[in-house]
Design a protein around this motif. Structure first.
Motif, PDB file in Angstrom:
ATOM      1  N   ILE A  87       0.896  -0.571  -0.434  1.00  0.00           N
ATOM      2  CA  ILE A  87       0.495   0.122  -0.263  1.00  0.00           C
ATOM      3  C   ILE A  87       0.933   1.534   0.187  1.00  0.00           C
ATOM      4  CG2 ILE A  87      -1.712   0.904   1.481  1.00  0.00           C
ATOM      5  CD1 ILE A  87      -2.663  -1.179   2.518  1.00  0.00           C
ATOM      6  N   LYS A 134      -1.656  -0.976  -4.113  1.00  0.00           N
ATOM      7  CA  LYS A 134      -2.996   0.558  -3.995  1.00  0.00           C
ATOM      8  C   LYS A 134      -2.655   1.752  -3.813  1.00  0.00           C
ATOM      9  CE  LYS A 134      -7.423   1.110  -1.941  1.00  0.00           C
ATOM     10  NZ  LYS A 134      -8.695   0.882  -3.045  1.00  0.00           N
ATOM     11  N   ASP A 172      -3.900   0.873  -9.538  1.00  0.00           N
ATOM     12  CA  ASP A 172      -4.574   1.163  -8.582  1.00  0.00           C
ATOM     13  C   ASP A 172      -4.717   1.786  -6.961  1.00  0.00           C
ATOM     14  OD1 ASP A 172      -7.360   0.096  -6.779  1.00  0.00           O
ATOM     15  OD2 ASP A 172      -5.976  -1.514  -6.130  1.00  0.00           O
TER      16      ASP A 172
END
Length: 201
Positions: A87, A134, A172
């Motif tokens: 992330i 992400k 994403d």
């Protein structure tokens, strides 16, 4: 799991984007117990902007001065963080219709041919960053730049970041946006809306 937290605002404790990234990271930490977090503040400790010495190093001519060598090493460490993170949380305020130069300096270290992208058949760019990551971006700006607003054509912040990240394979991407922060009576509701979006992530 690993999270890479990047802040770029020069406003310190007065920064809206820093407030939002802190809330995003806290939210992700609550969702993922044991989440490993690394932090980079490119406003407090900026990477150098690309110079002839940096470019020369890319082509096998390493510099001899210690400061440039250390800066190149920091850029290499940032590339390692990019590949290691599951992330990525980025605080990206709008400065003069674009992203802060400190954030651009970091991105210049992350978009490197042969490492984060390559040119495939017919010169088509191919991102080399592994899929599945992400990216959550806290986007803050003083005016109103979303489609339908008079200043929408001046938005070169979110669109630029999207293009740069997509280029290396990061697709994403979620924007948590607080805009119109410089407009009378608009800051509080805009921040509240962004915070609600974070709670719903």
């Amino acid at each position: 799991m690993k999270l890479w937290h990047i802040d770029s605002s020069v406003l310190g404790d007065n920064s809206a984007s820093r407030k939002l990234t802190a809330e995003i990271v806290a939210r992700e930490k609550a969702k993922h117990p044991g989440l490993e977090i690394s932090y980079l503040d490119v406003a407090a400790t900026p990477l150098g902007h690309l110079s002839p010495a940096h470019v020369g190093a890319m082509f096998g001519h390493p510099p001899t001065d210690e400061a440039t060598l250390a800066d190149i090493a920091r850029g290499a460490a940032a590339m390692d963080e990019l590949f290691a993170a599951d992330i990525i949380v980025i605080g990206a305020p709008m400065y003069n219709f674009g992203i802060p130069s400190q954030l651009k300096a970091l991105i210049d270290r992350l978009l490197v041919a042969g490492k984060s992208f390559k040119y495939g058949d017919g010169g088509v760019p191919v991102g080399l960053v592994p899929a599945g990551k992400k990216v959550i971006i806290a986007s803050t700006r003083g005016g109103l730049y979303t489609p339908g607003n008079p200043a929408a054509a001046l938005e070169h912040q979110e669109s630029h970041l999207t293009a740069l990240l997509n280029f290396i394979g990061l697709t994403d991407i979620v924007f948590v946006r607080a805009e119109g922060l410089a407009l009378p009576d608009n800051r509080a509701p805009s921040m509240a809306k962004a915070e609600a979006e974070i709670a719903a992530l």
